[in-house]
Design a protein around this motif. Structure first.
Motif, mmCIF file in Angstrom:
data_model
loop_
_atom_site.group_PDB
_atom_site.id
_atom_site.type_symbol
_atom_site.label_atom_id
_atom_site.label_comp_id
_atom_site.label_asym_id
_atom_site.label_seq_id
_atom_site.Cartn_x
_atom_site.Cartn_y
_atom_site.Cartn_z
ATOM 1 N N LEU A 164 0.827 -1.201 0.000
ATOM 2 C CA LEU A 164 0.000 0.000 0.000
ATOM 3 C C LEU A 164 0.861 1.251 0.000
ATOM 4 C CD1 LEU A 164 -2.837 1.201 0.121
ATOM 5 C CD2 LEU A 164 -2.758 0.988 2.612
ATOM 6 N N LEU A 165 1.962 1.229 0.748
ATOM 7 C CA LEU A 165 2.870 2.377 0.756
ATOM 8 C C LEU A 165 3.473 2.604 -0.629
ATOM 9 C CD1 LEU A 165 4.779 1.868 4.140
ATOM 10 C CD2 LEU A 165 3.008 3.558 3.617
ATOM 11 N N GLY A 166 3.823 1.507 -1.333
ATOM 12 C CA GLY A 166 4.374 1.642 -2.675
ATOM 13 C C GLY A 166 3.360 2.195 -3.657
ATOM 14 N N VAL A 167 2.111 1.735 -3.561
ATOM 15 C CA VAL A 167 1.052 2.231 -4.450
ATOM 16 C C VAL A 167 0.816 3.719 -4.224
ATOM 17 C CG1 VAL A 167 -1.401 2.070 -4.982
ATOM 18 C CG2 VAL A 167 -0.063 -0.016 -4.657
ATOM 19 N N LEU A 168 0.740 4.131 -2.960
ATOM 20 C CA LEU A 168 0.522 5.546 -2.643
ATOM 21 C C LEU A 168 1.695 6.398 -3.112
ATOM 22 C CD1 LEU A 168 -1.021 5.237 0.940
ATOM 23 C CD2 LEU A 168 -2.212 5.704 -1.217
ATOM 24 N N ALA A 169 2.908 5.883 -2.968
ATOM 25 C CA ALA A 169 4.088 6.632 -3.408
ATOM 26 C C ALA A 169 4.077 6.816 -4.923
ATOM 27 C CB ALA A 169 5.351 5.914 -2.968
ATOM 28 N N ARG A 170 3.690 5.786 -5.670
ATOM 29 C CA ARG A 170 3.638 5.909 -7.128
ATOM 30 C C ARG A 170 2.551 6.887 -7.560
ATOM 31 N NH1 ARG A 170 4.407 0.332 -6.811
ATOM 32 N NH2 ARG A 170 2.222 -0.091 -7.285
ATOM 33 N N ARG A 171 1.438 6.889 -6.851
ATOM 34 C CA ARG A 171 0.374 7.836 -7.188
ATOM 35 C C ARG A 171 0.809 9.276 -6.922
ATOM 36 N NH1 ARG A 171 -5.239 4.945 -5.007
ATOM 37 N NH2 ARG A 171 -5.248 3.239 -6.537
ATOM 38 N N ARG A 172 1.504 9.496 -5.816
ATOM 39 C CA ARG A 172 2.008 10.849 -5.538
ATOM 40 C C ARG A 172 2.994 11.287 -6.601
ATOM 41 N NH1 ARG A 172 2.202 9.029 -0.117
ATOM 42 N NH2 ARG A 172 4.435 8.610 -0.370
ATOM 43 N N GLU A 173 3.866 10.358 -7.015
ATOM 44 C CA GLU A 173 4.843 10.681 -8.048
ATOM 45 C C GLU A 173 4.145 10.974 -9.377
ATOM 46 O OE1 GLU A 173 8.526 11.358 -9.865
ATOM 47 O OE2 GLU A 173 7.906 11.273 -7.745
ATOM 48 N N ALA A 174 3.092 10.218 -9.709
ATOM 49 C CA ALA A 174 2.367 10.457 -10.957
ATOM 50 C C ALA A 174 1.681 11.824 -10.926
ATOM 51 C CB ALA A 174 1.346 9.345 -11.185
ATOM 52 N N ARG A 175 1.083 12.186 -9.784
ATOM 53 C CA ARG A 175 0.444 13.498 -9.681
ATOM 54 C C ARG A 175 1.469 14.615 -9.779
ATOM 55 N NH1 ARG A 175 -2.850 10.966 -5.636
ATOM 56 N NH2 ARG A 175 -1.516 11.815 -4.003
ATOM 57 N N ARG A 176 2.652 14.398 -9.189
ATOM 58 C CA ARG A 176 3.697 15.422 -9.259
ATOM 59 C C ARG A 176 4.160 15.632 -10.696
ATOM 60 N NH1 ARG A 176 8.860 16.028 -9.763
ATOM 61 N NH2 ARG A 176 9.185 13.806 -10.059
ATOM 62 N N ARG A 177 4.326 14.531 -11.426
ATOM 63 C CA ARG A 177 4.763 14.641 -12.820
ATOM 64 C C ARG A 177 3.676 15.277 -13.678
ATOM 65 N NH1 ARG A 177 7.726 8.795 -14.002
ATOM 66 N NH2 ARG A 177 9.515 9.119 -12.591
ATOM 67 N N ALA A 178 2.404 14.912 -13.415
ATOM 68 C CA ALA A 178 1.317 15.516 -14.173
ATOM 69 C C ALA A 178 1.246 17.005 -13.921
ATOM 70 C CB ALA A 178 -0.009 14.857 -13.797
#
Length: 308
Positions: free
Chosen positions: A280-294
């Motif tokens: 779950l921590l990895g999924v949340l981290a990837r989502r934060r990174e995707a939002r940052r890149r977007a």
């Protein structure tokens, strides 16, 4: 041959001296350890088992994967189904408290050993002795000091489980790249800052592997602790052996295995968080990174290049 070195007699004399002269200290240790284990056991048993299972499954998903979360829930429900919930929580409390105490001793000793060659030379034979001495032998002075119950089992567990924590902490600290440490020194970092900011973070996977081994050895001592009168799954195994009760022994042993698998997977995941992409921590981290890149891609075309 009449010649004999009475090492056992000497050790027995030391044990008797400690018992006679340090009785107050031993009573204090017994009170603290008994309070911690019994308090944690009472706390776990005061909560409905469904809540404990949900928390354990959430932890498994948080650090490892949803598959481990489901496996954890099924395993703990199986323990409930075998009517082993109370002894399982007693064993869990013993293992967790013993692990915390062992880690609080092992990690500083490992750091000290990694930074001091004299300490390392002195600790090595002591750790060899602690690891190779049959675990049953630790129960004899422990029972003399603390009587029958959970405390002698816990003391024997701590002594038996301590060495891998010290060794792997030392290995992790010494395995940190020397050039990285030298770079920190070149920037004026003090030894304590280098330890906290460079060596401990880089050595954490190895240290966590040591903690994992401490937990596994602590669980392996559950049966021996049961021989000293500690309540839990180990005591049930001892009772099954004494009565040749195959069903009871298999169920109690299976309970130890299920707890061991859960603790092993969780601590292994904590040692290598970057490898657990399904957590779950990895999924949340990837989502934060995707939002940052977007967000960065949206704001980039609006940037205006100012003329010189």
């Amino acid at each position: 041959m009449d010649f004999r070195i009475p090492i056992g007699t000497w050790v027995a004399g030391i044990v008797d001296w400690v018992k006679d002269n340090l009785d107050g200290l031993l009573d204090g240790i017994a009170f603290v350890f008994g309070f911690l284990v019994n308090g944690l056991t009472d706390g776990l048993l005061s909560v409905h088992f469904i809540a404990i299972i949900a928390i354990a499954a959430l932890i498994a998903w948080l650090v490892r994967s949803w598959q481990l979360a489901i496996g954890t829930a099924v395993s703990l429900l199986l323990i409930v189904g075998m009517n082993l919930w109370v002894p399982a929580m007693q064993t869990m409390s013993l293992v967790l408290v013993a692990t915390v105490v062992a880690v609080l001793i092992a990690v500083p000793l490992g750091i000290w050993s990694a930074r001091n060659a004299t300490v390392r030379a002195l600790l090595k034979p002591v750790l060899d002795f602690m690891q190779t001495m049959p675990a049953f032998v630790y129960l004899i002075p422990a029972i003399v000091f603390f009587g029958i119950g959970v405390v002698p089992g816990m003391v024997a567990t701590i002594i038996f489980a301590l060495p891998p924590g010290v060794r792997l902490t030392e290995l992790g600290i010494r395995g940190v790249d020397a050039e990285t440490v030298e770079a920190g020194q070149a920037f004026g970092a003090k030894p304590g800052q280098i330890l906290r900011g460079i060596q401990l973070p880089l050595a954490m996977p190895t240290i966590m592997a040591g903690i994992n081994q401490v937990i596994m050895l602590a669980l392996s001592m559950a049966v021996i602790a049961g021989m000293a009168g500690a309540d839990g799954l180990g005591k049930m195994v001892v009772e099954a052996i004494s009565t040749i009760n195959i069903a009871k022994g298999v169920e109690a042993g299976l309970g130890v295995v299920l707890i061991a698998v859960f603790l092993d997977r969780v601590t292994a995941a904590l040692g290598a968080p970057a490898e657990n992409h399904a957590s779950l921590l990895g999924v949340l981290a990837r989502r934060r990174e995707a939002r940052r890149r977007a967000s960065a891609s949206v704001t980039a075309p609006d940037a205006v290049l100012q003329p010189a």
